[in-house]
Scaffold this motif. Structure first.
Motif: not given
Ligand code: AHG
Ligand code: MN
Ligand code: MN
Length: 334
Positions: A88-89, A105-109, A139-141
């Motif tokens: 995600c980052a 929702d299920s990716e970019g953990k 740690c973000s949504q």
């Protein structure tokens, strides 16, 4: 029949077996990092011929001249990681601001930090250079764009850290918290093969790795710590490559101390907390060694900015204790 050593991906897959809810995303993320390191190794090993020597003609956020291989390594990591959909980052030494990626929702953990090419000043000299990385759980949504806070976590929160050192051979070293393991690239098959299972840092070594040219800019406590090391009644020597990955890799395998203390030109230290010191600190601690800024464990330092700097002392427990006790003497007398 000679038993083939485990490949890096087989080893990573085995570590995931202890996570029942593993989806394979982490393994896919690590495969992307390993692929990037193989692509970088290929260019590093032919830089003179591959027209990737020299400077790119711009300065990075650190104000440092960017080498063509810095740019190539950075672009390679951004590309291989972005297309997996597992991050995600992304935070890089070569990027002023993070790359924030859209996720479902299920990716970019995961949030990934990297120094794409460490030791750039050594590239044109065919000296060892490397790539350093650290992986956090976001740690973000979930389900939204990643946030800078996903990257600004203390190194103790890292779920994986490692490096590739492009030296006389290319060695990939990583930890997911269960020991530290090294893999040597066999270019004839393009695989990293297990060569250094369960690395342990010797408590005491004989090598001090420090840039002695900074001596006139150190404070009194640092001078005392260096003199305390040099006054030991035993055989000692010094080695300094000027690439953190090369100097740290030697200390990880042989013990001794790597030190880049603060100095008058770098009052907060020169090395970067998030993508140099933090991953190295997790590796040293998980290999039974120690890592601090001289006074505090690197693992507990809270980053405020992507490019925060820190002093860095890496080594075996006995060698590190000698340094930190010498440093603390001054505090006791105040
Ligand atoms: P980078 O090439 O990624 O900017 O890192 C260079 C760092 C690190 O690799 C090394 O330990 C340190 O700079 C060497 O600094 P000095 O040349 O000041 O000793
Ligand atoms: Mn670096
Ligand atoms: Mn770099």
């Amino acid at each position: 029949m000679q038993r083939q050593p485990l490949t890096l991906i087989e080893h990573i897959t085995r570590t995931q077996a202890s996570f029942p809810d593993a989806t394979g995303d982490f393994t896919q993320l690590m495969e992307a990092i390993a692929l990037a390191c193989k692509l970088i190794a290929r260019e590093v090993n032919k830089a003179g011929v591959g027209k990737l020597l020299g400077l790119a003609g711009r300065r990075n956020v650190q104000g440092e001249q960017v080498a063509r291989l810095d740019e190539f390594a950075n672009d390679t990591l951004v590309h291989t990681l972005s297309r997996t959909g597992t991050a995600c980052a992304l935070g890089s030494e070569e990027l002023a601001v993070p790359i924030l990626l859209p996720t479902s929702d299920s990716e970019g953990k995961y949030a990934v930090l990297f120094d794409p090419l460490d030791g750039s000043s050594n590239i044109d000299l065919a000296m060892p250079v490397g790539t350093i990385f650290g992986v956090y759980r976001r740690c973000s949504q979930p389900g939204r764009l990643g946030e800078p806070s996903d990257l600004l976590q203390p190194a103790r929160a890292l779920i994986a850290a490692g490096y590739a050192v492009y030296g006389s051979s290319t060695v990939f070293v990583y930890t997911t918290g269960e020991g530290v393991h090294g893999f040597t690239l066999d270019p004839s098959i393009g695989e990293f093969l297990l060569s250094h299972p369960d690395i342990r840092v010797p408590a005491r070594g004989s090598i001090l790795s420090i840039n002695i040219a900074n001596r006139s800019r150190w404070d009194e406590a640092t001078m005392r710590a260096v003199d305390r090391w040099l006054d030991q009644k035993r055989a000692l020597t010094s080695r300094y490559v000027g690439s953190l990955v090369a100097d740290a890799h030697r200390a990880l395998l042989r013990g001794g101390l790597f030190a880049y203390p603060a100095d008058a030109s770098h009052p907060a230290g020169k090395l970067r907390l998030l993508y140099e010191a933090g991953p190295m600190a997790l590796l040293f601690e998980k290999a039974g060694g120690a890592a601090s800024d001289g006074r505090q464990s690197i693992l507990d330092k809270m980053p405020e900015d992507l490019h925060d700097r820190t002093p860095l002392i890496l080594g075996g427990t006995a060698d590190h204790k000698l340094w930190s006790e010498a440093l603390a003497e001054g505090e006791d007398e105040r």
